[in-house]
Write a protein that holds these residues in place. Structure first.
Motif, PDB file in Angstrom:
ATOM      1  N   LEU A   3       0.825  -1.205   0.000  1.00  0.00           N
ATOM      2  CA  LEU A   3       0.000   0.000   0.000  1.00  0.00           C
ATOM      3  C   LEU A   3       0.865   1.263   0.000  1.00  0.00           C
ATOM      4  CD1 LEU A   3      -2.827   1.218   0.149  1.00  0.00           C
ATOM      5  CD2 LEU A   3      -2.617   1.141   2.635  1.00  0.00           C
ATOM      6  N   ALA A   4       1.874   1.295   0.849  1.00  0.00           N
ATOM      7  CA  ALA A   4       2.745   2.470   0.904  1.00  0.00           C
ATOM      8  C   ALA A   4       3.445   2.694  -0.435  1.00  0.00           C
ATOM      9  CB  ALA A   4       3.777   2.303   2.020  1.00  0.00           C
ATOM     10  N   ASN A   5       3.979   1.639  -1.025  1.00  0.00           N
ATOM     11  CA  ASN A   5       4.688   1.799  -2.298  1.00  0.00           C
ATOM     12  C   ASN A   5       3.742   2.060  -3.457  1.00  0.00           C
ATOM     13  OD1 ASN A   5       7.641   1.537  -2.000  1.00  0.00           O
ATOM     14  ND2 ASN A   5       7.005  -0.259  -0.840  1.00  0.00           N
ATOM     15  N   HIS A   6       2.550   1.499  -3.402  1.00  0.00           N
ATOM     16  CA  HIS A   6       1.564   1.774  -4.456  1.00  0.00           C
ATOM     17  C   HIS A   6       1.182   3.253  -4.447  1.00  0.00           C
ATOM     18  CE1 HIS A   6      -1.720   1.092  -7.211  1.00  0.00           C
ATOM     19  NE2 HIS A   6      -2.547   1.690  -6.351  1.00  0.00           N
ATOM     20  N   LEU A   7       0.949   3.800  -3.248  1.00  0.00           N
ATOM     21  CA  LEU A   7       0.596   5.217  -3.152  1.00  0.00           C
ATOM     22  C   LEU A   7       1.760   6.113  -3.590  1.00  0.00           C
ATOM     23  CD1 LEU A   7      -1.383   5.188   0.191  1.00  0.00           C
ATOM     24  CD2 LEU A   7      -2.299   5.368  -2.127  1.00  0.00           C
ATOM     25  N   LEU A   8       2.978   5.753  -3.203  1.00  0.00           N
ATOM     26  CA  LEU A   8       4.142   6.541  -3.629  1.00  0.00           C
ATOM     27  C   LEU A   8       4.348   6.452  -5.131  1.00  0.00           C
ATOM     28  CD1 LEU A   8       6.636   5.770  -0.770  1.00  0.00           C
ATOM     29  CD2 LEU A   8       5.716   8.009  -1.368  1.00  0.00           C
ATOM     30  N   ARG A   9       4.156   5.273  -5.692  1.00  0.00           N
ATOM     31  CA  ARG A   9       4.318   5.099  -7.145  1.00  0.00           C
ATOM     32  C   ARG A   9       3.253   5.890  -7.892  1.00  0.00           C
ATOM     33  NH1 ARG A   9       7.136   3.860 -11.511  1.00  0.00           N
ATOM     34  NH2 ARG A   9       6.101   2.487 -12.958  1.00  0.00           N
ATOM     35  N   ARG A  10       2.010   5.862  -7.372  1.00  0.00           N
ATOM     36  CA  ARG A  10       0.938   6.601  -8.007  1.00  0.00           C
ATOM     37  C   ARG A  10       1.183   8.101  -7.919  1.00  0.00           C
ATOM     38  NH1 ARG A  10      -4.858   5.550  -5.887  1.00  0.00           N
ATOM     39  NH2 ARG A  10      -5.066   7.787  -5.702  1.00  0.00           N
ATOM     40  N   ARG A  11       1.681   8.547  -6.774  1.00  0.00           N
ATOM     41  CA  ARG A  11       2.013   9.963  -6.598  1.00  0.00           C
ATOM     42  C   ARG A  11       3.101  10.377  -7.575  1.00  0.00           C
ATOM     43  NH1 ARG A  11       5.844  11.824  -2.591  1.00  0.00           N
ATOM     44  NH2 ARG A  11       5.910  14.059  -2.755  1.00  0.00           N
ATOM     45  N   ARG A  12       4.050   9.511  -7.780  1.00  0.00           N
ATOM     46  CA  ARG A  12       5.153   9.802  -8.698  1.00  0.00           C
ATOM     47  C   ARG A  12       4.647   9.888 -10.132  1.00  0.00           C
ATOM     48  NH1 ARG A  12      10.418   6.128  -9.808  1.00  0.00           N
ATOM     49  NH2 ARG A  12      11.508   7.646 -11.069  1.00  0.00           N
ATOM     50  N   ARG A  13       3.637   9.086 -10.469  1.00  0.00           N
ATOM     51  CA  ARG A  13       3.087   9.101 -11.821  1.00  0.00           C
ATOM     52  C   ARG A  13       2.514  10.478 -12.143  1.00  0.00           C
ATOM     53  NH1 ARG A  13      -1.765   5.400 -12.366  1.00  0.00           N
ATOM     54  NH2 ARG A  13      -0.239   3.980 -11.522  1.00  0.00           N
ATOM     55  N   HIS A  14       1.867  11.111 -11.180  1.00  0.00           N
ATOM     56  CA  HIS A  14       1.265  12.417 -11.428  1.00  0.00           C
ATOM     57  C   HIS A  14       2.288  13.542 -11.375  1.00  0.00           C
ATOM     58  CE1 HIS A  14      -2.659  10.711 -11.462  1.00  0.00           C
ATOM     59  NE2 HIS A  14      -2.496  10.182 -10.265  1.00  0.00           N
ATOM     60  N   ARG A  15       3.363  13.311 -10.658  1.00  0.00           N
ATOM     61  CA  ARG A  15       4.341  14.375 -10.451  1.00  0.00           C
ATOM     62  C   ARG A  15       5.330  14.491 -11.612  1.00  0.00           C
ATOM     63  NH1 ARG A  15       7.923  15.030  -5.072  1.00  0.00           N
ATOM     64  NH2 ARG A  15       8.569  17.137  -5.469  1.00  0.00           N
ATOM     65  N   TYR A  16       5.680  13.378 -12.215  1.00  0.00           N
ATOM     66  CA  TYR A  16       6.674  13.386 -13.289  1.00  0.00           C
ATOM     67  C   TYR A  16       6.032  12.868 -14.572  1.00  0.00           C
ATOM     68  CZ  TYR A  16       9.715  13.531  -9.232  1.00  0.00           C
ATOM     69  OH  TYR A  16      10.296  13.857  -8.055  1.00  0.00           O
TER      70      TYR A  16
END
Length: 112
Positions: free
Chosen positions: A71-84
């Motif tokens: 869950l933590a890595n999924h949320l971080l990965r998803r956040r990264r998708r929108h940021r970069y």
């Protein structure tokens, strides 16, 4: 070269601290049953309760930790998708995350 986000590094290193317990449970199970069954290791002489107590302990601990880690890595990965614009290959992210989570256990092994 693309840099690994600081938040992902911090989260995975912090998740690596409680990960010592599930990793130890997996190691203990492997040493006492499958590897001992193959003759590669010796069983713990006082371990005569069988596998059921270990499954009753290890399965919930491993499930909770794996769920939190995912869950933590999924949320971080998803956040990264929108940021970069270019988020890079998913395999590299998950592999790096798993290796960063193993760092505290590796440091503990090296110290002891």
């Amino acid at each position: 070269m693309r840099t690994y986000p600081t938040a992902a590094v911090a989260v995975n290193l912090l998740l690596g601290l409680p990960a010592v317990v599930p990793i130890w449970l997996l190691w203990y199970f492997a040493v006492n049953w499958p590897l001992a069954g193959l003759g590669w290791t010796d069983r713990e002489p006082t371990e005569n309760d069988g596998m059921l107590p270990w499954f009753m302990l290890a399965v919930p601990v491993l499930s909770v930790f794996a769920g939190l880690w995912w869950l933590a890595n999924h949320l971080l990965r998803r956040r990264r998708r929108h940021r970069y614009a270019d988020r890079g290959p998913a395999g590299a992210y998950w592999t790096t995350s798993a290796l960063l989570t193993l760092v505290p256990t590796g440091m503990l092994i090296a110290v002891l």
